[in-house]
Scaffold this motif. Structure first.
Motif, PDB file in Angstrom:
ATOM      1  N   ALA A 138       0.817  -1.212   0.000  1.00  0.00           N
ATOM      2  CA  ALA A 138       0.000   0.000   0.000  1.00  0.00           C
ATOM      3  C   ALA A 138       0.851   1.262   0.000  1.00  0.00           C
ATOM      4  N   GLY A 139       2.175   1.102  -0.039  1.00  0.00           N
ATOM      5  CA  GLY A 139       3.058   2.257  -0.081  1.00  0.00           C
ATOM      6  C   GLY A 139       3.298   2.896   1.267  1.00  0.00           C
ATOM      7  N   CYS A 140       3.039   2.166   2.349  1.00  0.00           N
ATOM      8  CA  CYS A 140       3.234   2.696   3.697  1.00  0.00           C
ATOM      9  C   CYS A 140       4.514   2.119   4.302  1.00  0.00           C
ATOM     10  N   ASP A 141       5.084   2.854   5.245  1.00  0.00           N
ATOM     11  CA  ASP A 141       6.309   2.408   5.908  1.00  0.00           C
ATOM     12  C   ASP A 141       6.016   1.488   7.083  1.00  0.00           C
ATOM     13  N   ALA A 142       4.881   1.692   7.732  1.00  0.00           N
ATOM     14  CA  ALA A 142       4.548   0.914   8.927  1.00  0.00           C
ATOM     15  C   ALA A 142       3.047   0.994   9.155  1.00  0.00           C
ATOM     16  N   GLY A 143       2.582   0.186  10.093  1.00  0.00           N
ATOM     17  CA  GLY A 143       1.160   0.201  10.422  1.00  0.00           C
ATOM     18  C   GLY A 143       0.963  -0.005  11.906  1.00  0.00           C
ATOM     19  N   ILE A 144      -0.257   0.167  12.348  1.00  0.00           N
ATOM     20  CA  ILE A 144      -0.630  -0.143  13.725  1.00  0.00           C
ATOM     21  C   ILE A 144      -1.739  -1.180  13.658  1.00  0.00           C
ATOM     22  N   ARG A 145      -1.556  -2.267  14.366  1.00  0.00           N
ATOM     23  CA  ARG A 145      -2.560  -3.319  14.414  1.00  0.00           C
ATOM     24  C   ARG A 145      -2.512  -3.999  15.782  1.00  0.00           C
ATOM     25  N   TYR A 146      -3.523  -4.787  16.056  1.00  0.00           N
ATOM     26  CA  TYR A 146      -3.553  -5.578  17.284  1.00  0.00           C
ATOM     27  C   TYR A 146      -2.917  -6.933  17.026  1.00  0.00           C
ATOM     28  N   ASP A 147      -2.476  -7.587  18.098  1.00  0.00           N
ATOM     29  CA  ASP A 147      -1.618  -8.765  17.946  1.00  0.00           C
ATOM     30  C   ASP A 147      -2.238  -9.886  17.135  1.00  0.00           C
ATOM     31  N   GLU A 148      -3.566 -10.032  17.195  1.00  0.00           N
ATOM     32  CA  GLU A 148      -4.169 -11.133  16.460  1.00  0.00           C
ATOM     33  C   GLU A 148      -4.167 -10.900  14.957  1.00  0.00           C
ATOM     34  N   ARG A 149      -3.779  -9.682  14.525  1.00  0.00           N
ATOM     35  CA  ARG A 149      -3.777  -9.397  13.097  1.00  0.00           C
ATOM     36  C   ARG A 149      -2.379  -9.086  12.579  1.00  0.00           C
ATOM     37  N   LEU A 150      -1.360  -9.370  13.382  1.00  0.00           N
ATOM     38  CA  LEU A 150       0.007  -9.097  12.958  1.00  0.00           C
ATOM     39  C   LEU A 150       0.522 -10.217  12.056  1.00  0.00           C
ATOM     40  N   GLU A 151       1.277  -9.856  11.049  1.00  0.00           N
ATOM     41  CA  GLU A 151       1.896 -10.852  10.184  1.00  0.00           C
ATOM     42  C   GLU A 151       3.155 -11.389  10.855  1.00  0.00           C
ATOM     43  N   GLN A 152       3.450 -12.650  10.630  1.00  0.00           N
ATOM     44  CA  GLN A 152       4.522 -13.317  11.348  1.00  0.00           C
ATOM     45  C   GLN A 152       5.905 -12.774  11.021  1.00  0.00           C
ATOM     46  N   ASP A 153       6.097 -12.238   9.822  1.00  0.00           N
ATOM     47  CA  ASP A 153       7.430 -11.792   9.430  1.00  0.00           C
ATOM     48  C   ASP A 153       7.647 -10.301   9.670  1.00  0.00           C
ATOM     49  N   MET A 154       6.805  -9.698  10.504  1.00  0.00           N
ATOM     50  CA  MET A 154       6.922  -8.283  10.788  1.00  0.00           C
ATOM     51  C   MET A 154       7.505  -8.057  12.187  1.00  0.00           C
ATOM     52  N   ILE A 155       8.201  -6.934  12.351  1.00  0.00           N
ATOM     53  CA  ILE A 155       8.682  -6.519  13.666  1.00  0.00           C
ATOM     54  C   ILE A 155       7.570  -5.727  14.334  1.00  0.00           C
ATOM     55  N   ALA A 156       7.275  -6.036  15.590  1.00  0.00           N
ATOM     56  CA  ALA A 156       6.191  -5.381  16.319  1.00  0.00           C
ATOM     57  C   ALA A 156       6.743  -4.650  17.535  1.00  0.00           C
ATOM     58  N   VAL A 157       6.352  -3.397  17.694  1.00  0.00           N
ATOM     59  CA  VAL A 157       6.784  -2.567  18.810  1.00  0.00           C
ATOM     60  C   VAL A 157       5.536  -2.082  19.548  1.00  0.00           C
TER      61      VAL A 157
END
Length: 302
Positions: A138-157
Motif C-alpha cells: 500500500a506504499g506505507c512504511d509501517a502500520g498499527i494493528r492488534y496482535d491477532e492481526r500481525l503478520e509473522q514476518d513483521m517486527i512489532a513494537v
C-alpha cells in the motif's frame, strides 16, 4: 533508452493509486503534472502503459510488467537516498502509517504532536482504515494493528496503552424504559447498535467474567461500519436508540458526563493493546527509525 526517474515515479504513483487524482494525493504532485509525466514516458518508450477511461485508470500488460520491476527498484533508490539522512542534524522525509480508525482516535493524539515537535523536518502521512492491508504494497512504511492481526514476518513494537477494554453502555433514559440487563444473554431482548467490518462480517459481542466467556449476537435498529461510522453509533446510543459496545476509551467522555451509563461492567473483556509493526527485511528509512526510537523513549519515560 534512458527514462527520467521522476517520470517513472509518476507512473508508479498513478498505477498504484488507480487514477491521476488519487496518485496526486498520494505523491503530493498535481494530477496534470502526473498526466504529463506519464504521456512523456509512454512517448519515450513507444508503448501505452495505462488504459484510461472516464471512471478508472489501469496498467496495460506492458505497464503491469514495468510496474512489477519498478516498484522494488524505486524502493531501493529511496533507501539509498535516505542514507544521506544519517548525516543530517535532524532526520527528514515522509513517514506513511496505515492505522485502524480506533488508533487514529485513541492512540495517535498523544503521540503525533510531540513527535512532530521533536522532528520538524518529518512529514507524517496517516491513512486510517479498518480493512487489513499489506502496508508495504500500500506504499506505507509501517502500520498499527492488534496482535491477532500481525503478520509473522513483521517486527512489532508496543505503542499506546498495553491493555484496553470493550465497554457496553446505553443512555440512562433507554435503560429506564427497557430495564438494565444483568447477564450478557439478556442483551438478546434489547435494541443493540451493531457493527460490521469492511469485509461484511458482523462484530461479535463477547463478554468475560471469572473465566466464563459469553458470546452473543444481538440485533437492533442500527448497524454501522466499524471504525469509520462508530461516532454515529455513539451519537445514536446517547440519543437513546439502544445499547452500544465499543472501546472504553472511546466511550469514556460520555460515561464520565453521565450521557451513557455502564452496562454489564463486570463482564467487560480486556485485551492487549496495539503494536506498531514494520518489515524487518529492508533498510529502515530515517523517518521510521526516528518514530520507532521516539515510541521507545516515550514508553520508558515516567
Amino acid at each position: 533508452m534512458a527514462a527520467d526517474l521522476g517520470d517513472l515515479a509518476a507512473f508508479v504513483a498513478v498505477a498504484e493509486a488507480g487514477g491521476f487524482r488519487d496518485g496526486a494525493r498520494a505523491s503530493g504532485l498535481s494530477a496534470s503534472g502526473l498526466s504529463e509525466a506519464v504521456r512523456r514516458l509512454e512517448h519515450r518508450l513507444g508503448v501505452r502503459l495505462l488504459n484510461r477511461t472516464t471512471r478508472s485508470v489501469a496498467p496495460t500488460e506492458a505497464g503491469q510488467r514495468l510496474l512489477e520491476r519498478l516498484t522494488p527498484a524505486l524502493g531501493e533508490v529511496e533507501a539509498a537516498l535516505d542514507v544521506v539522512n544519517g548525516f543530517r542534524d535532524r532526520p527528514a522525509g515522509t513517514l506513511r502509517l496505515n492505522v485502524p480508525v480506533s488508533a487514529a482516535r485513541l492512540v495517535l493524539p498523544a503521540i503525533v504532536p510531540p513527535f512532530l515537535a521533536a522532528y520538524p523536518d518529518i512529514r507524517l502521512d496517516v491513512i486510517a482504515e479498518d480493512s487489513f492491508v499489506d502496508v508495504l504494497a500500500a506504499g506505507c512504511d509501517a502500520g498499527i494493528r492488534y496482535d491477532e492481526r500481525l503478520e509473522q514476518d513483521m517486527i512489532a513494537v508496543p505503542i499506546g496503552p498495553r491493555e484496553q477494554r470493550f465497554a457496553t453502555a446505553a443512555a440512562p433514559a433507554y435503560l429506564d424504559r427497557h430495564g438494565r440487563p444483568e447477564h450478557p444473554r439478556a442483551l438478546l431482548d434489547h435494541a443493540c447498535i451493531g457493527g460490521r467490518f469492511a469485509s461484511g462480517a458482523a462484530l461479535a459481542w463477547e463478554f468475560e467474567r471469572d473465566g466464563e466467556v459469553v458470546r452473543v449476537d444481538p440485533s437492533g435498529p442500527l448497524v454501522v461500519r466499524v471504525g469509520t461510522a462508530s461516532d454515529l453509533a455513539v451519537d445514536a446510543a446517547v440519543a437513546g436508540v439502544g445499547i452500544i459496545t465499543l472501546f472504553e476509551d472511546w466511550l469514556r467522555p460520555h460515561l464520565d458526563s453521565g450521557a451513557l451509563e455502564p452496562v454489564l461492567e463486570p463482564w467487560w473483556p480486556r485485551f492487549s493493546g496495539p503494536f506498531l509493526y514494520y518489515s524487518g527485511r529492508r533498510y529502515l528509512p530515517a523517518p521510521l527509525r526516528a518514530f520507532v526510537d521516539f515510541i521507545g523513549r516515550q514508553r520508558r519515560s515516567p
